[in-house]
Design an enzyme around this catalytic site. Structure first.
Site, PDB file in Angstrom:
ATOM      1  N   GLU A 124       0.675  -1.166   0.100  1.00  0.00           N
ATOM      2  CA  GLU A 124      -0.042  -0.013   0.045  1.00  0.00           C
ATOM      3  C   GLU A 124       0.818   1.284   0.039  1.00  0.00           C
ATOM      4  O   GLU A 124       0.871   2.060   0.949  1.00  0.00           O
ATOM      5  CB  GLU A 124      -1.051  -0.039   1.181  1.00  0.00           C
ATOM      6  CG  GLU A 124      -0.556  -0.295   2.675  1.00  0.00           C
ATOM      7  CD  GLU A 124      -1.439  -0.310   3.607  1.00  0.00           C
ATOM      8  OE1 GLU A 124      -2.626  -0.809   3.514  1.00  0.00           O
ATOM      9  OE2 GLU A 124      -1.217   0.049   4.723  1.00  0.00           O
TER      10      GLU A 124
ATOM     11  N   GLU B 226      -6.089  -7.685   1.947  1.00  0.00           N
ATOM     12  CA  GLU B 226      -6.463  -7.702   3.236  1.00  0.00           C
ATOM     13  C   GLU B 226      -7.810  -7.187   3.035  1.00  0.00           C
ATOM     14  O   GLU B 226      -8.284  -6.410   2.273  1.00  0.00           O
ATOM     15  CB  GLU B 226      -5.710  -6.414   3.998  1.00  0.00           C
ATOM     16  CG  GLU B 226      -4.224  -6.657   4.026  1.00  0.00           C
ATOM     17  CD  GLU B 226      -3.373  -5.331   4.836  1.00  0.00           C
ATOM     18  OE1 GLU B 226      -4.064  -4.678   5.630  1.00  0.00           O
ATOM     19  OE2 GLU B 226      -2.357  -5.206   4.657  1.00  0.00           O
TER      20      GLU B 226
END
Length: 443
Positions: free
Chosen positions: A129, A338
């Protein structure tokens, strides 16, 4: 290394759930649960403590042990190369990700990982990320390396530049990713047959009103959050709205760099938890103190990042994001890396809300698959309670509770672990039936 420490609670991840010593026990739990894949990160600082040069033999042995244990039990390792922690020596030498020097050193680090582990690892996520890493680490100062500048800091940091460094960091991440991917394709792919991707943090993004301004603002937010990472990988350049609003503060790709970055991803890792509502705030563009948030020219509303509040169960946000990626970016292969429910730590082993959340979101992913989204896999976050970057040990996402008051850090299955195991094994998965599992003394 650049420390992984909770901004709010002052805790650290030095031991966390201690998988370093308990990896065999944890893999056994994975087998019992029914996992066929496990996602983890390699710590650059553990493997190559000085960032370059000699490899730490104990670090190398640990990762080989973990990978071998996974493979021997039929579990596919998915490896992330950079997840917020970073060798302190390189941070001290040239500032880490704010310098172009990182491209060479990250590529060399990736080369070591491909060489040492690539005969067993097929899936590599280069950087976790980078949009959140850049904003937390270089705009707000809430995440390593805690760089920012007033008045934009959420911390007392006195170094950095919030108006430019987030853009610079992501630029170097994209160049480092593409350099590592090019190396893999040239040197390893023919023998190892693996894939190199990158992950991106996403929200379900919805306008507060159905006005044209709010709809445009929602698209602008998506450009700044997701397009920032994905558009260069697909189209070779940043979104137009970013270049227009950020101006010269967002670096430009050379023609050579654009060609190198474009097409360098074999898959996109999607990280998703919840939704936000967006409304236009074009007045922010008139502010002389310009930073990333002002450049977006929006206000957005959603759950606080620094709380233990549970997420609302709104799976249509993930479905919408998967649909948007399909339409805007050519339907690339996607792994949901996730997705999970946040609760206060040790709130209860009867985590019904987590079961409800996972059931709904997995159903949403199934609907997206039926609608043509190119989803290849799904990872619940997280297998067990771990050290969370923002919440430390106060917040919990795990299917297994880790008793931090026990010197052995004993793991206990929550209701969600039992439900997830039933789901993975193709058994009944209603929430009522999951609760009945609690009465089964054999589990």
């Amino acid at each position: 290394m650049v420390g992984i420490k909770s901004y709010i609670h002052g805790e650290n991840g030095d031991v966390a759930c201690d998988e370093y010593h308990k990896y065999k026990e944890d893999v056994r739990l994975m087998v019992e649960t029914g996992l066929d894949a496990y996602r983890f990160s390699i710590s650059w600082s553990r493997l190559i403590p000085n960032g370059r040069g000699p490899v730490n033999p104990k670090g190398l042995q640990y990762y080989n042990n973990l990978i071998n244990e996974l493979i021997s039990n039929g579990i596919q390792p998915h490896v992330t190369l950079h997840n917020f922690d970073f060798p302190q020596a390189l941070e001290d030498e040239y500032g880490g990700w704010v310098s172009r020097d990182i491209i060479r050193d990250f590529t060399d680090y990736a080369d070591v990982c491909f060489r040492e582990f690539g005969d067993r690892v097929l899936y590599w996520t280069s950087v976790n990320e980078p949009n959140v890493f850049a904003l937390g680490g270089y705009d707000q100062g809430t995440a390593p390396p805690h760089r920012c500048s007033p008045p934009f800091c959420a911390t007392n940091s006195t170094r950095g530049n919030s108006t430019s460094e987030p853009y610079l960091v992501v630029h170097h991440v994209l160049l480092a990713h593409s350099s590592a991917a090019r190396l893999y394709r040239r040197k390893y792919r023919d023998k190892q047959h693996g894939f190199v991707g990158i992950s991106v943090f996403t929200f379900g993004i919805f306008p507060v009103t159905n006005t044209e301004k709010d709809r445009v603002a929602s698209q602008r937010f998506h450009d700044f959050l997701v397009g920032w990472i994905v558009e260069p990988l697909v189209h070779g350049d940043y979104p137009t709205s970013m270049k227009t609003n950020a101006g010269a503060r967002i670096p430009a790709f050379t023609n050579h760099e654009s060609k190198q970055v474009k097409g360098s991803c074999d898959f996109i890792g999607v990280i998703h938890y919840t939704n936000v509502n967006v409304t236009d705030n074009s007045d922010a563009l008139k502010n002389k103190l310009r930073d990333y948030n002002a450049d977006m020219a929006i206000n957005y509303y959603g759950p606080g990042l620094f709380t233990n509040e549970e997420y609302l169960v709104t799976p249509w946000g993930l479905q919408e994001e998967l649909s948007t990626i399909k339409l805007l970016y050519g339907n690339p292969p996607i792994f949901i890396l996730e997705n999970g429910q946040r609760t206060p730590n040790n709130s209860s082993l009867q985590d019904v809300s987590r079961v409800q959340y996972l059931s709904a979101y997995i159903g949403g992913v199934l609907d997206a698959l039926r609608d043509g989204s190119n989803v290849k896999g799904y990872f619940a976050w997280s297998f067990m309670d771990v050290f969370e970057l923002l919440g430390g040990y106060e917040s919990s996402f795990g299917l297994y509770y880790v008793d931090r008051d026990d010197p052995e850090l004993k793991r206990y299955p929550k209701l969600s672990a039992k439900w997830y195991s039933q789901f993975l094994k193709g058994k009944s998965t209603s929430i009522v039936e999951a609760i009945e599992l609690e009465k089964d003394p054999s589990y």
